[in-house]
Scaffold this motif. Structure first.
Motif, PDB file in Angstrom:
ATOM      1  N   TRP B  69       0.862  -1.194  -0.156  1.00  0.00           N
ATOM      2  CA  TRP B  69      -0.134   0.031   0.217  1.00  0.00           C
ATOM      3  C   TRP B  69       0.932   1.338   0.081  1.00  0.00           C
ATOM      4  N   ALA B  70       0.569   2.127  -0.928  1.00  0.00           N
ATOM      5  CA  ALA B  70       1.223   3.368  -0.950  1.00  0.00           C
ATOM      6  C   ALA B  70       0.709   4.618  -0.815  1.00  0.00           C
ATOM      7  N   PHE B  71       0.819   5.237   0.281  1.00  0.00           N
ATOM      8  CA  PHE B  71       0.211   6.489   0.834  1.00  0.00           C
ATOM      9  C   PHE B  71       0.743   7.683  -0.311  1.00  0.00           C
ATOM     10  N   LEU B  72      -0.050   8.613  -0.742  1.00  0.00           N
ATOM     11  CA  LEU B  72       0.549   9.788  -1.392  1.00  0.00           C
ATOM     12  C   LEU B  72      -0.466  10.898  -1.034  1.00  0.00           C
ATOM     13  N   GLY B  73       0.051  12.022  -0.452  1.00  0.00           N
ATOM     14  CA  GLY B  73      -0.838  13.095  -0.152  1.00  0.00           C
ATOM     15  C   GLY B  73      -1.311  13.764  -1.482  1.00  0.00           C
ATOM     16  N   ASP B  74      -2.427  14.422  -1.344  1.00  0.00           N
ATOM     17  CA  ASP B  74      -2.649  15.179  -2.680  1.00  0.00           C
ATOM     18  C   ASP B  74      -1.973  16.219  -3.311  1.00  0.00           C
ATOM     19  N   GLY B  75      -1.334  16.967  -2.231  1.00  0.00           N
ATOM     20  CA  GLY B  75      -0.507  17.823  -2.252  1.00  0.00           C
ATOM     21  C   GLY B  75       0.718  17.340  -3.171  1.00  0.00           C
ATOM     22  N   ALA B  76       1.156  16.236  -2.682  1.00  0.00           N
ATOM     23  CA  ALA B  76       2.310  15.520  -3.498  1.00  0.00           C
ATOM     24  C   ALA B  76       1.836  15.228  -4.774  1.00  0.00           C
ATOM     25  N   PHE B  77       0.658  14.657  -5.047  1.00  0.00           N
ATOM     26  CA  PHE B  77       0.479  13.988  -6.197  1.00  0.00           C
ATOM     27  C   PHE B  77       0.252  15.225  -7.294  1.00  0.00           C
ATOM     28  N   VAL B  78      -0.381  16.538  -6.919  1.00  0.00           N
ATOM     29  CA  VAL B  78      -0.394  17.359  -8.016  1.00  0.00           C
ATOM     30  C   VAL B  78       0.838  17.918  -8.446  1.00  0.00           C
ATOM     31  N   MET B  79       1.929  17.665  -7.551  1.00  0.00           N
ATOM     32  CA  MET B  79       3.432  17.923  -7.899  1.00  0.00           C
ATOM     33  C   MET B  79       3.968  17.106  -9.011  1.00  0.00           C
ATOM     34  N   ASN B  80       3.265  15.957  -9.300  1.00  0.00           N
ATOM     35  CA  ASN B  80       3.823  14.941 -10.035  1.00  0.00           C
ATOM     36  C   ASN B  80       2.922  14.108 -10.677  1.00  0.00           C
ATOM     37  N   THR B  81       1.952  14.753 -11.077  1.00  0.00           N
ATOM     38  CA  THR B  81       0.786  13.883 -11.672  1.00  0.00           C
ATOM     39  C   THR B  81       1.318  12.699 -12.811  1.00  0.00           C
ATOM     40  N   GLY B  82       2.330  12.960 -13.431  1.00  0.00           N
ATOM     41  CA  GLY B  82       2.887  12.070 -14.545  1.00  0.00           C
ATOM     42  C   GLY B  82       3.387  10.622 -13.856  1.00  0.00           C
ATOM     43  N   LEU B  83       3.256  10.520 -12.592  1.00  0.00           N
ATOM     44  CA  LEU B  83       3.453   9.201 -11.740  1.00  0.00           C
ATOM     45  C   LEU B  83       2.369   8.367 -12.182  1.00  0.00           C
ATOM     46  N   LEU B  84       1.305   8.791 -12.500  1.00  0.00           N
ATOM     47  CA  LEU B  84       0.316   7.904 -13.021  1.00  0.00           C
ATOM     48  C   LEU B  84       0.408   7.041 -14.227  1.00  0.00           C
ATOM     49  N   PHE B  85       1.318   7.843 -15.056  1.00  0.00           N
ATOM     50  CA  PHE B  85       1.546   6.947 -16.363  1.00  0.00           C
ATOM     51  C   PHE B  85       2.621   5.878 -15.965  1.00  0.00           C
ATOM     52  N   VAL B  86       3.428   6.251 -15.175  1.00  0.00           N
ATOM     53  CA  VAL B  86       4.646   5.313 -14.849  1.00  0.00           C
ATOM     54  C   VAL B  86       3.873   4.143 -14.015  1.00  0.00           C
ATOM     55  N   GLU B  87       3.056   4.382 -13.271  1.00  0.00           N
ATOM     56  CA  GLU B  87       2.244   3.149 -12.524  1.00  0.00           C
ATOM     57  C   GLU B  87       1.520   2.525 -13.430  1.00  0.00           C
ATOM     58  N   ARG B  88       1.028   3.223 -14.379  1.00  0.00           N
ATOM     59  CA  ARG B  88       0.170   2.266 -15.477  1.00  0.00           C
ATOM     60  C   ARG B  88       1.035   1.425 -16.365  1.00  0.00           C
ATOM     61  N   ASP B  89       2.273   2.029 -16.794  1.00  0.00           N
ATOM     62  CA  ASP B  89       3.301   1.219 -17.513  1.00  0.00           C
ATOM     63  C   ASP B  89       3.827  -0.107 -16.637  1.00  0.00           C
ATOM     64  N   LEU B  90       3.924   0.258 -15.357  1.00  0.00           N
ATOM     65  CA  LEU B  90       4.638  -0.816 -14.470  1.00  0.00           C
ATOM     66  C   LEU B  90       3.603  -1.887 -14.302  1.00  0.00           C
ATOM     67  N   ALA B  91       2.033  -1.672 -14.163  1.00  0.00           N
ATOM     68  CA  ALA B  91       1.134  -2.387 -13.965  1.00  0.00           C
ATOM     69  C   ALA B  91       1.207  -3.355 -12.970  1.00  0.00           C
ATOM     70  N   LEU B  92       1.644  -3.048 -11.728  1.00  0.00           N
ATOM     71  CA  LEU B  92       2.129  -3.987 -10.680  1.00  0.00           C
ATOM     72  C   LEU B  92       0.793  -4.412 -10.037  1.00  0.00           C
ATOM     73  N   PRO B  93       0.685  -5.784 -10.281  1.00  0.00           N
ATOM     74  CA  PRO B  93      -0.612  -6.122  -9.529  1.00  0.00           C
ATOM     75  C   PRO B  93      -0.650  -6.116  -8.305  1.00  0.00           C
ATOM     76  N   ASN B  94       0.366  -5.996  -7.401  1.00  0.00           N
ATOM     77  CA  ASN B  94       0.423  -5.968  -6.228  1.00  0.00           C
ATOM     78  C   ASN B  94       0.611  -4.833  -5.404  1.00  0.00           C
ATOM     79  N   MET B  95       0.256  -3.965  -6.132  1.00  0.00           N
ATOM     80  CA  MET B  95       0.422  -2.410  -5.431  1.00  0.00           C
ATOM     81  C   MET B  95      -1.035  -1.774  -5.417  1.00  0.00           C
TER      82      MET B  95
END
Lengths: 176, 197
Positions: B69-95
């Motif tokens: 489980w990875a917590f991320l504050g929304d303030g952090a999220f808006v700094m780096n919304t591009g992380l979503l694309f990396v997460e999608r690419d990684l497609a980790l089934p266990n996260m």
């Protein structure tokens, strides 16, 4: 030897770097491109000995590699000099705060021989910024010195902090 | 509609078993510590500023049999919304990526997020191609949807719609290296591999 008759191709350099890192049991390589390392990125992407992750912000590579450390194998971040300079926060706040090792493989943009004017600032400030954050560094210009990447990777774990290896233009272009 | 973080985290902790947890700066670290006092399955990445999910992904890649489980504050999220694309690419089934959405910078005296009230975090995750996106606005919803959201095959993004913080909790009282060794030793014990030099 001049650029018209390279001693080795950029792919030779990439394969040798990969061999060195595989010898150190590195597994994760996170990257964001610089022209000089595009062949190396493609190599890691197709080398089944590694898990290559293309990130879209250099700091993300620090996050990934730091997490990977807890799997027993510090990560490798492959990026350009400009990208490295965007990582200062991540290095000082994650790598240094928690004493997590990783290896940065970066281009030494802006050094003599780099004609790109937009990289002049890297030539002026890259080394001094690395020094300013007390980051151990090796600057490699010759193919014969690529084994030092393994030394840096290993030593990062010994000292519990990142190590940077900066690769020169002629080396990456295959003329050194 | 939103829920107090304390109530929300109480629900999560009551359903928490052996998942590895990475928290981010501010409220998620502080309230998770207040609620669990755990340092063996939890890494408090307080110096994170948008990198907690990437850090967690590095862990999750190496332990495919564990859930993270990875917590991320929304303030952090808006700094780096591009992380979503990396997460999608990684497609980790266990996260599971968990956006703590309180519409403010909880780590820094709850200063408002720019455009905070209008941001559709779950819509952004869907637009990035994350296949499993869940949004919870109450503990009742969270309890009802927990298993589907947290136990399914990822990549998953969970948005927790939370009230603004009403009190300040202390940070986990550890230096960085101590957290590294506590978390690393616990991983070595659990998975039988060598993590720390």
């Amino acid at each position: 030897m001049n650029e018209a008759s390279p001693q080795r191709s950029p792919n030779d350099v990439a394969r040798t770097v990969a061999d060195v890192l595989h010898g150190e049991k590195a597994k994760l390589v996170a990257s964001l491109p610089d022209n000089w390392i595009a062949p190396m990125i493609r190599h890691f992407d197709s080398d089944s000995r590694f898990r290559h992750v293309a990130v879209n912000r250099e700091e993300a590579a620090v996050g990934l590699c730091s997490g990977a450390f807890f799997t027993g194998s510090p990560g490798v971040a492959l990026m350009g000099a400009s990208g490295f300079l965007t990582c200062i926060y991540a290095i000082t706040k994650i790598s240094y705060t928690y004493q997590i090792p990783m290896l940065f493989l970066i281009t030494e943009r802006g050094a003599p021989g780099d004609a790109a004017r937009y990289h002049v600032s890297n030539g002026l400030y890259l080394r001094s910024v690395i020094d300013a954050i007390n980051m151990p560094a090796i600057y490699i210009e010759r193919f014969e010195d690529l084994h030092k990447i393994g030394v840096a990777y290993r030593h990062a774990s010994v000292i519990g902090r990142p190590y940077v290896v900066a690769l020169g233009r002629n080396l990456l272009k295959g003329v050194a | 509609m939103s829920m107090p973080i304390e109530d929300c985290f109480s629900v999560l902790v009551s359903r928490w078993s052996d998942e590895l947890v990475v928290t981010s700066a501010g409220n998620s670290s502080e309230v998770w510590w207040e609620t669990t006092h755990d340092t063996e399955k939890t890494f408090y990445l307080e110096a994170s500023m948008s990198l907690s999910t990437m850090f967690a992904a590095g862990v999750a890649m190496g332990y495919p049999d564990a859930r993270v489980w990875a917590f991320l504050g929304d303030g952090a999220f808006v700094m780096n919304t591009g992380l979503l694309f990396v997460e999608r690419d990684l497609a980790l089934p266990n996260m599971v990526s968990i956006i703590v959405a309180n519409r403010c910078y909880g780590a820094t005296d709850s200063v408002d997020l720019p455009n905070g009230r209008s941001i559709d975090f779950s819509g952004m995750a869907r637009a990035a191609g994350i296949p499993n996106v869940f949004r919870f606005t109450s503990t009742k919803e969270l309890e009802a949807g927990f298993d589907e959201a947290f136990k399914g095959v990822g990549p998953t993004t969970v948005v927790l719609e939370l009230d603004r913080p009403t009190r300040h909790y202390e940070s986990p009282p550890f230096d960085g290296p101590e957290l590294k060794y506590r978390f690393g030793r616990a991983l070595e014990k659990r998975f039988g591999n060598k993590v720390l030099p």
